[in-house]
Design a protein around this motif. Structure first.
Motif: not given
Length: 150
Positions: A36, A40, A64-66, A68-71, A3
């Motif tokens: 992306y 990694n 924003r959702k996308e 978030k799923t990628q951190g 985080n």
């Protein structure tokens, strides 16, 4: 994934600064796949971008959702499309202020700057903090502006 708001991971995190919008065609086709791949790696990634209001309204929630799923963290600012050069100066001032505020709070280890205006801000941060900077430019900014009629 760590985080960026957890102080133990802050020096390992990266702030990606761009004056381009992630919701712009170039952002979706070139910048996002690149981000992306960066995400990694073990460093936490947070993006500061400038979004066009009409694209932001329609695409913000899904992106924003996308992310978030990628951190990936994201701080979008609104791109000033009016006022000519004064509007660009206003955007640059907001880029400086937002990046400095974020750097003071999260203590990013790297400022990855995508474009000349972003690198100005990266150099500014480097002058006041221990952040390392990366300049990332794949085309000439002037040519891009002429071709895009900016």
């Amino acid at each position: 994934m760590q985080n960026p708001h957890d102080m133990s991971s802050c020096l390992k995190s990266t702030l990606f600064i761009t004056y381009d919008g992630l919701l712009d065609p170039l952002g979706g086709s070139q910048v996002m796949p690149y981000l992306y791949r960066i995400a990694n790696h073990p460093r936490q990634l947070h993006i500061l971008s400038f979004e066009k209001a009409y694209r932001f309204r329609s695409g913000e929630s899904a992106l924003r959702k996308e992310l978030k799923t990628q951190g990936i963290g994201w701080t979008p600012l609104t791109f000033t499309s009016r006022m000519g050069k004064l509007g660009k100066m206003w955007d640059l001032l907001r880029m400086y202020a937002t990046a400095l505020r974020m750097q003071r709070r999260y203590r990013f280890g790297i400022a990855h700057c995508h474009s000349y205006p972003a690198m100005q801000v990266g150099c500014f941060l480097r002058g006041f903090t221990e952040v390392k900077t990366i300049f990332d430019m794949r085309w000439l900014w002037v040519d891009d502006r002429i071709e895009g009629n900016f």
